[in-house]
Design a protein around this motif. Sequence first.
Motif, PDB file in Angstrom:
ATOM      1  N   PRO A 157       0.804  -1.220   0.000  1.00  0.00           N
ATOM      2  CA  PRO A 157       0.000   0.000   0.000  1.00  0.00           C
ATOM      3  C   PRO A 157       0.840   1.275   0.000  1.00  0.00           C
ATOM      4  N   ASP A 194      -3.478   4.733  -0.783  1.00  0.00           N
ATOM      5  CA  ASP A 194      -4.429   3.735  -0.300  1.00  0.00           C
ATOM      6  C   ASP A 194      -4.987   4.159   1.053  1.00  0.00           C
ATOM      7  N   GLY A 227      -9.908   3.599  -0.941  1.00  0.00           N
ATOM      8  CA  GLY A 227      -9.033   4.246   0.023  1.00  0.00           C
ATOM      9  C   GLY A 227      -9.691   4.593   1.341  1.00  0.00           C
TER      10      GLY A 227
END
Length: 196
Positions: free
Chosen positions: A45, A113, A144
């Motif tokens: 991420p 993210d 997100g």
Amino acid sequence: MSSAAGAVEFLREFVKSPTTTAAVGPSSRYLARDMVAPIPATGDPVVVELGPGTGAFTEAIQRRLGGRGRHLAVELNQRWAESLSARYPEVETVCADARALPRLLAERGVRADVVVSGLPWAAHAPQDGVPLIRLIADSLTEQGAFTQFAYTWTRWAAPARRQHADLRAVFEETVLSRTVWRNLPPALVYLARRPR
């Protein structure tokens, strides 16, 4: 940096600039744990940290990532940005205003993210009619998540109510955590997912 040294540094910066520091001490590890909970346990991420200060959330993010992904920290205070960069060379630390986030991510060719924010409510005030939360939401992937902490006693203040309304307007889901009593002062976490 020891927790005592971090607290002294934080208090010094608060006295110099209370509107941009907005807290008298660093956050506890209990609050940090709740703030970084949305970071995926797998994959790579992209995590953005806004207003990392002395690094209470930085350390928790790094632990959660465990060497995976990418961690960008955006800190307005030059001294803190330099200190953070020295302590966490694996973190991409940038001395900039949080409103530069779209540009910073575009320069790196990524979207976030997760965005973890230690910014004061004042930083979220609209500029040119655009609230900071809109810029954050536009910087996130479709799935997100965004976390922002607030002290419990500020929950009913006008800036907090405006911020909560902005979160509900730009995210599909907004959840408020239980009070984190093991923080001084006690705090709670706003968690928003899936920008509209």
